[in-house]
Structure formats: structure tokens, C-alpha cells
Design a protein around this motif. Structure first.
Motif, PDB file in Angstrom:
ATOM      1  N   LYS A  28       0.829  -1.207   0.000  1.00  0.00           N
ATOM      2  CA  LYS A  28       0.000   0.000   0.000  1.00  0.00           C
ATOM      3  C   LYS A  28       0.862   1.256   0.000  1.00  0.00           C
ATOM      4  O   LYS A  28       0.550   2.219  -0.677  1.00  0.00           O
ATOM      5  CB  LYS A  28      -0.945   0.006   1.201  1.00  0.00           C
ATOM      6  N   ALA A  48       0.825   3.987  -2.947  1.00  0.00           N
ATOM      7  CA  ALA A  48       0.552   5.388  -2.623  1.00  0.00           C
ATOM      8  C   ALA A  48       1.678   6.289  -3.114  1.00  0.00           C
ATOM      9  O   ALA A  48       1.427   7.353  -3.688  1.00  0.00           O
ATOM     10  CB  ALA A  48       0.357   5.550  -1.112  1.00  0.00           C
ATOM     11  N   MET A  79       1.396   6.749  -6.839  1.00  0.00           N
ATOM     12  CA  MET A  79       0.330   7.677  -7.205  1.00  0.00           C
ATOM     13  C   MET A  79       0.735   9.120  -6.948  1.00  0.00           C
ATOM     14  O   MET A  79       0.386  10.016  -7.712  1.00  0.00           O
ATOM     15  CB  MET A  79      -0.944   7.343  -6.443  1.00  0.00           C
ATOM     16  N   LEU A  80       1.480   9.333  -5.887  1.00  0.00           N
ATOM     17  CA  LEU A  80       1.919  10.691  -5.594  1.00  0.00           C
ATOM     18  C   LEU A  80       2.876  11.209  -6.664  1.00  0.00           C
ATOM     19  O   LEU A  80       2.901  12.388  -6.968  1.00  0.00           O
ATOM     20  CB  LEU A  80       2.576  10.755  -4.218  1.00  0.00           C
ATOM     21  N   ALA A  94      -5.118  11.611  -8.362  1.00  0.00           N
ATOM     22  CA  ALA A  94      -4.016  11.025  -7.598  1.00  0.00           C
ATOM     23  C   ALA A  94      -4.342  11.002  -6.105  1.00  0.00           C
ATOM     24  O   ALA A  94      -4.064  10.015  -5.415  1.00  0.00           O
ATOM     25  CB  ALA A  94      -2.730  11.797  -7.848  1.00  0.00           C
ATOM     26  N   THR A  96      -4.789   7.592  -3.969  1.00  0.00           N
ATOM     27  CA  THR A  96      -3.930   7.377  -2.804  1.00  0.00           C
ATOM     28  C   THR A  96      -4.769   7.125  -1.562  1.00  0.00           C
ATOM     29  O   THR A  96      -4.459   6.235  -0.767  1.00  0.00           O
ATOM     30  CB  THR A  96      -3.010   8.589  -2.586  1.00  0.00           C
ATOM     31  N   THR A 148      -4.759   3.706   0.811  1.00  0.00           N
ATOM     32  CA  THR A 148      -4.378   3.807   2.221  1.00  0.00           C
ATOM     33  C   THR A 148      -5.584   3.774   3.160  1.00  0.00           C
ATOM     34  O   THR A 148      -5.465   4.123   4.334  1.00  0.00           O
ATOM     35  CB  THR A 148      -3.561   5.091   2.465  1.00  0.00           C
ATOM     36  N   GLY A 173      -9.206  12.987  -0.061  1.00  0.00           N
ATOM     37  CA  GLY A 173      -7.987  12.827  -0.847  1.00  0.00           C
ATOM     38  C   GLY A 173      -8.039  13.600  -2.149  1.00  0.00           C
ATOM     39  O   GLY A 173      -7.056  14.217  -2.564  1.00  0.00           O
ATOM     40  N   GLY A 179      -5.518  16.514  -2.888  1.00  0.00           N
ATOM     41  CA  GLY A 179      -4.663  16.285  -4.055  1.00  0.00           C
ATOM     42  C   GLY A 179      -4.850  17.342  -5.128  1.00  0.00           C
ATOM     43  O   GLY A 179      -3.879  17.839  -5.703  1.00  0.00           O
TER      44      GLY A 179
END
Length: 71
Positions: free
Chosen positions: A4, A8, A11-12, A32, A36, A40, A47, A51
Motif C-alpha cells: 500500500k 501510494a 500515485m503521488l 491522484a 492514494t 491507504t 484525498g 490532491g
């Protein structure tokens, strides 16, 4: 748990692709952030908001460090 964190982080890194317009920047960052959050076990709406706002702020502050979405 390790997978995970890796997902994550991956994706960041997608946030580095800012987008050419303000809308694209918000969309890329929001996607993203939501992704993420899902990985998580967070709230995807929160998010997406964080984001999207973060990506827009970064891209507007440092446009020379962003890569636009190329068609």
C-alpha cells in the motif's frame, strides 16, 4: 502494508504531471489524491480535494518543474 505504501508513493509521483490548464491540474491532482486515499484506506473525497488543491498550488508556484499532459 508495504504494498500500500508503494502504491501510494507511485500515485503521488503522478502529481508531477501537472496538466496544461488549471482544470487539468485540479483533475490530475484530485485523481491522484483519491487513488492514494483508496489505497491507504482514507476518504477518497478528502484525498481528491487535498490532491487537487495541492497539485494546483504546486503547478502554479513552480510551473518550470511541472510536466504538462501531452496529447
Amino acid at each position: 502494508m508495504g504494498i500500500k505504501v508503494l502504491l501510494a508513493a507511485g500515485m503521488l509521483f503522478g502529481l508531477a504531471a501537472c496538466g496544461d490548464t488549471l482544470g487539468e491540474q485540479a483533475l490530475v491532482g484530485g485523481a491522484a489524491g483519491a487513488g492514494t486515499a483508496l489505497v491507504t484506506n482514507g476518504d477518497p473525497l478528502t484525498g481528491a480535494v487535498i490532491g487537487g488543491a495541492g497539485n494546483v498550488a504546486f503547478c502554479q508556484s513552480f510551473p518550470d518543474q511541472c510536466r504538462g499532459i501531452r496529447r
